[in-house]
Design a protein around this motif. Sequence first.
Motif, PDB file in Angstrom:
ATOM      1  N   ALA A 201       0.826  -1.208   0.000  1.00 24.22           N
ATOM      2  CA  ALA A 201       0.000   0.000   0.000  1.00 24.22           C
ATOM      3  C   ALA A 201       0.861   1.260   0.000  1.00 24.22           C
ATOM      4  CB  ALA A 201      -0.941  -0.007   1.199  1.00 24.22           C
ATOM      5  N   GLU A 202       1.946   1.249   0.773  1.00 25.00           N
ATOM      6  CA  GLU A 202       2.880   2.378   0.759  1.00 25.00           C
ATOM      7  C   GLU A 202       3.420   2.619  -0.644  1.00 25.00           C
ATOM      8  OE1 GLU A 202       5.866   3.009   4.097  1.00 25.00           O
ATOM      9  OE2 GLU A 202       5.386   0.880   4.348  1.00 25.00           O
ATOM     10  N   ALA A 203       3.861   1.532  -1.296  1.00 23.72           N
ATOM     11  CA  ALA A 203       4.443   1.654  -2.627  1.00 23.72           C
ATOM     12  C   ALA A 203       3.417   2.140  -3.643  1.00 23.72           C
ATOM     13  CB  ALA A 203       5.023   0.306  -3.065  1.00 23.72           C
ATOM     14  N   MET A 204       2.183   1.659  -3.539  1.00 18.78           N
ATOM     15  CA  MET A 204       1.130   2.109  -4.450  1.00 18.78           C
ATOM     16  C   MET A 204       0.841   3.592  -4.263  1.00 18.78           C
ATOM     17  SD  MET A 204      -1.436  -1.184  -4.159  1.00 18.78           S
ATOM     18  CE  MET A 204      -2.812  -0.337  -4.941  1.00 18.78           C
ATOM     19  N   ALA A 205       0.798   4.039  -3.012  1.00 17.54           N
ATOM     20  CA  ALA A 205       0.553   5.456  -2.751  1.00 17.54           C
ATOM     21  C   ALA A 205       1.681   6.310  -3.303  1.00 17.54           C
ATOM     22  CB  ALA A 205       0.392   5.690  -1.251  1.00 17.54           C
ATOM     23  N   ALA A 206       2.911   5.859  -3.114  1.00 15.74           N
ATOM     24  CA  ALA A 206       4.057   6.606  -3.647  1.00 15.74           C
ATOM     25  C   ALA A 206       4.004   6.667  -5.170  1.00 15.74           C
ATOM     26  CB  ALA A 206       5.353   5.966  -3.174  1.00 15.74           C
ATOM     27  N   ALA A 207       3.594   5.554  -5.805  1.00 14.47           N
ATOM     28  CA  ALA A 207       3.480   5.540  -7.264  1.00 14.47           C
ATOM     29  C   ALA A 207       2.408   6.510  -7.738  1.00 14.47           C
ATOM     30  CB  ALA A 207       3.169   4.124  -7.743  1.00 14.47           C
ATOM     31  N   GLY A 208       1.294   6.571  -6.996  1.00 10.50           N
ATOM     32  CA  GLY A 208       0.235   7.507  -7.360  1.00 10.50           C
ATOM     33  C   GLY A 208       0.703   8.946  -7.286  1.00 10.50           C
ATOM     34  N   THR A 209       1.467   9.260  -6.251  1.00 13.48           N
ATOM     35  CA  THR A 209       2.014  10.613  -6.115  1.00 13.48           C
ATOM     36  C   THR A 209       2.957  10.926  -7.274  1.00 13.48           C
ATOM     37  OG1 THR A 209       1.847  10.440  -3.710  1.00 13.48           O
ATOM     38  CG2 THR A 209       3.281  12.166  -4.590  1.00 13.48           C
ATOM     39  N   GLU A 210       3.777   9.942  -7.643  1.00  6.72           N
ATOM     40  CA  GLU A 210       4.712  10.134  -8.764  1.00  6.72           C
ATOM     41  C   GLU A 210       3.965  10.391 -10.064  1.00  6.72           C
ATOM     42  OE1 GLU A 210       7.905   7.412 -11.207  1.00  6.72           O
ATOM     43  OE2 GLU A 210       7.754   7.114  -9.033  1.00  6.72           O
ATOM     44  N   LEU A 211       2.760   9.817 -10.200  1.00  5.56           N
ATOM     45  CA  LEU A 211       1.954  10.014 -11.408  1.00  5.56           C
ATOM     46  C   LEU A 211       1.151  11.302 -11.376  1.00  5.56           C
ATOM     47  CD1 LEU A 211       0.687   6.350 -11.903  1.00  5.56           C
ATOM     48  CD2 LEU A 211       2.241   7.607 -13.406  1.00  5.56           C
ATOM     49  N   GLY A 212       1.290  12.075 -10.292  1.00  7.48           N
ATOM     50  CA  GLY A 212       0.663  13.395 -10.243  1.00  7.48           C
ATOM     51  C   GLY A 212      -0.519  13.526  -9.320  1.00  7.48           C
ATOM     52  N   ASP A 214      -2.538  13.963  -5.783  1.00  8.93           N
ATOM     53  CA  ASP A 214      -2.304  14.526  -4.460  1.00  8.93           C
ATOM     54  C   ASP A 214      -1.932  13.395  -3.508  1.00  8.93           C
ATOM     55  OD1 ASP A 214      -2.881  16.743  -2.303  1.00  8.93           O
ATOM     56  OD2 ASP A 214      -4.028  14.974  -1.679  1.00  8.93           O
ATOM     57  N   ALA A 215      -0.992  13.642  -2.598  1.00 10.05           N
ATOM     58  CA  ALA A 215      -0.481  12.583  -1.723  1.00 10.05           C
ATOM     59  C   ALA A 215      -1.598  11.961  -0.883  1.00 10.05           C
ATOM     60  CB  ALA A 215       0.626  13.127  -0.827  1.00 10.05           C
ATOM     61  N   ASP A 216      -2.495  12.787  -0.324  1.00 11.85           N
ATOM     62  CA  ASP A 216      -3.577  12.242   0.492  1.00 11.85           C
ATOM     63  C   ASP A 216      -4.529  11.397  -0.347  1.00 11.85           C
ATOM     64  OD1 ASP A 216      -2.586  13.401   2.764  1.00 11.85           O
ATOM     65  OD2 ASP A 216      -3.923  15.138   2.705  1.00 11.85           O
ATOM     66  N   LEU A 217      -4.813  11.861  -1.562  1.00  7.57           N
ATOM     67  CA  LEU A 217      -5.691  11.103  -2.448  1.00  7.57           C
ATOM     68  C   LEU A 217      -5.046   9.771  -2.835  1.00  7.57           C
ATOM     69  CD1 LEU A 217      -8.132  10.716  -4.273  1.00  7.57           C
ATOM     70  CD2 LEU A 217      -6.957  12.101  -6.016  1.00  7.57           C
ATOM     71  N   ALA A 218      -3.754   9.799  -3.163  1.00 11.39           N
ATOM     72  CA  ALA A 218      -3.049   8.576  -3.527  1.00 11.39           C
ATOM     73  C   ALA A 218      -3.071   7.565  -2.381  1.00 11.39           C
ATOM     74  CB  ALA A 218      -1.611   8.896  -3.932  1.00 11.39           C
ATOM     75  N   LEU A 219      -2.877   8.052  -1.150  1.00 12.79           N
ATOM     76  CA  LEU A 219      -2.899   7.166   0.016  1.00 12.79           C
ATOM     77  C   LEU A 219      -4.286   6.576   0.216  1.00 12.79           C
ATOM     78  CD1 LEU A 219      -1.573   5.903   2.471  1.00 12.79           C
ATOM     79  CD2 LEU A 219      -2.035   8.017   3.740  1.00 12.79           C
ATOM     80  N   THR A 220      -5.325   7.400   0.071  1.00 18.31           N
ATOM     81  CA  THR A 220      -6.695   6.902   0.212  1.00 18.31           C
ATOM     82  C   THR A 220      -6.989   5.816  -0.808  1.00 18.31           C
ATOM     83  OG1 THR A 220      -7.512   8.994   1.116  1.00 18.31           O
ATOM     84  CG2 THR A 220      -9.133   7.549   0.084  1.00 18.31           C
ATOM     85  N   LEU A 221      -6.619   6.054  -2.060  1.00 23.18           N
ATOM     86  CA  LEU A 221      -6.875   5.066  -3.102  1.00 23.18           C
ATOM     87  C   LEU A 221      -6.122   3.769  -2.836  1.00 23.18           C
ATOM     88  CD1 LEU A 221      -6.724   7.383  -6.249  1.00 23.18           C
ATOM     89  CD2 LEU A 221      -8.774   6.353  -5.230  1.00 23.18           C
ATOM     90  N   ALA A 222      -4.861   3.877  -2.438  1.00 27.39           N
ATOM     91  CA  ALA A 222      -4.063   2.679  -2.165  1.00 27.39           C
ATOM     92  C   ALA A 222      -4.627   1.915  -0.977  1.00 27.39           C
ATOM     93  CB  ALA A 222      -2.613   3.074  -1.914  1.00 27.39           C
ATOM     94  N   ARG A 223      -4.953   2.646   0.085  1.00 28.24           N
ATOM     95  CA  ARG A 223      -5.461   1.997   1.298  1.00 28.24           C
ATOM     96  C   ARG A 223      -6.767   1.264   1.028  1.00 28.24           C
ATOM     97  NH1 ARG A 223      -5.666   6.352   4.600  1.00 28.24           N
ATOM     98  NH2 ARG A 223      -7.833   6.759   4.047  1.00 28.24           N
ATOM     99  N   GLU A 224      -7.710   1.934   0.378  1.00 27.73           N
ATOM    100  CA  GLU A 224      -9.014   1.317   0.144  1.00 27.73           C
ATOM    101  C   GLU A 224      -8.921   0.168  -0.858  1.00 27.73           C
ATOM    102  OE1 GLU A 224     -11.697   1.963   1.915  1.00 27.73           O
ATOM    103  OE2 GLU A 224     -10.430   3.344   3.038  1.00 27.73           O
ATOM    104  N   THR A 225      -8.013   0.276  -1.818  1.00 24.70           N
ATOM    105  CA  THR A 225      -7.860  -0.794  -2.802  1.00 24.70           C
ATOM    106  C   THR A 225      -7.301  -2.054  -2.170  1.00 24.70           C
ATOM    107  OG1 THR A 225      -7.560   0.815  -4.585  1.00 24.70           O
ATOM    108  CG2 THR A 225      -6.760  -1.423  -4.975  1.00 24.70           C
ATOM    109  N   VAL A 226      -6.256  -1.916  -1.355  1.00 24.71           N
ATOM    110  CA  VAL A 226      -5.674  -3.085  -0.699  1.00 24.71           C
ATOM    111  C   VAL A 226      -6.677  -3.694   0.283  1.00 24.71           C
ATOM    112  CG1 VAL A 226      -3.839  -3.865   0.863  1.00 24.71           C
ATOM    113  CG2 VAL A 226      -3.295  -2.331  -1.032  1.00 24.71           C
TER     114      VAL A 226
END
Length: 289
Positions: A201-212, A214-226
């Motif tokens: 989940a950490e890695a997915m959130a970091a990848a989302g941030t790298e793709l542009g 928002d960090a909080d949004l990327a974390l939410t998406l990664a957390r809920e997906t996992v």
Amino acid sequence: MNADTTASSSPPASGRISFLGCGSMNEAVLAGLLAAGTPAGNVTATVRRPERAEELRRRYPGLTVLAENEDPEANSKAVAGASVAVLGVKPAGITALCRSISPALGQETVVVSVAAAVTIAAMQAALPAGQPLVRSMPNTPLKVGRGAVGLSRGGGVTDAQLEAAAAVFAGAGKVVFVPEEQLDAVSAISGSGPAYAFYLAEAMAAAGTELGLDADLALTLARETVAGAGLMLAREDADPAALRKAVTSPNGTTERAIAAFDAAVLPAIIAAGARAAAARAAEISRELS
């Protein structure tokens, strides 16, 4: 004895249950036990500090908690008359704890260790001859009712005694019975496994941030997906390979991602991590013995 048992088919644990030490793992077991319906009044826990004792009393109303810093005999008092005593101190302190409580243990009290790497033989040598002893490898999702626990019985433990140990965990997760020599592998997959999922989940959130994103949004998406994928896997007879293929359309985006993972030999990386975890568990066993 069946190969495994599940939370849905097991009643709450009966008799008095004692938890000696209440760090993160033993508290996870305790929380799952209470959530499964065992009355808090049937449970006693011990901790070192009075502040921690008060914290647990507030968190679990009706629970009896004794602090060793206030009462040096707390552990012996907790196991007196208990049907099951769950030992949750750090591995380096397990054999000393076994020796200290030995005079207070009843002959039928089932001693259950949640300490990684401490062998049945090492604990049996510190307990009264013939004391029922079960070694466990639980994981922290017991806190949310989705744990996985491996149990190995010591010599002379009856099926009924093993069931009594299993009942402490079964209300909050899947219990499997394995020979002791497989517990390091259980530790590598399910004991350490929640950290692997969190790492993903950490890695997915970091990848989302790298793709542009928002960090909080990327974390939410990664957390809920996992978390959501985990619930799908929790269904009876769920097959991770089949679930993956159902999401992987031919020549689609997911297929391209899986191909990149395969090119990076991600399965081999995960296997190497599991082997390293199992090897470290074996090292700790040797160091402690």
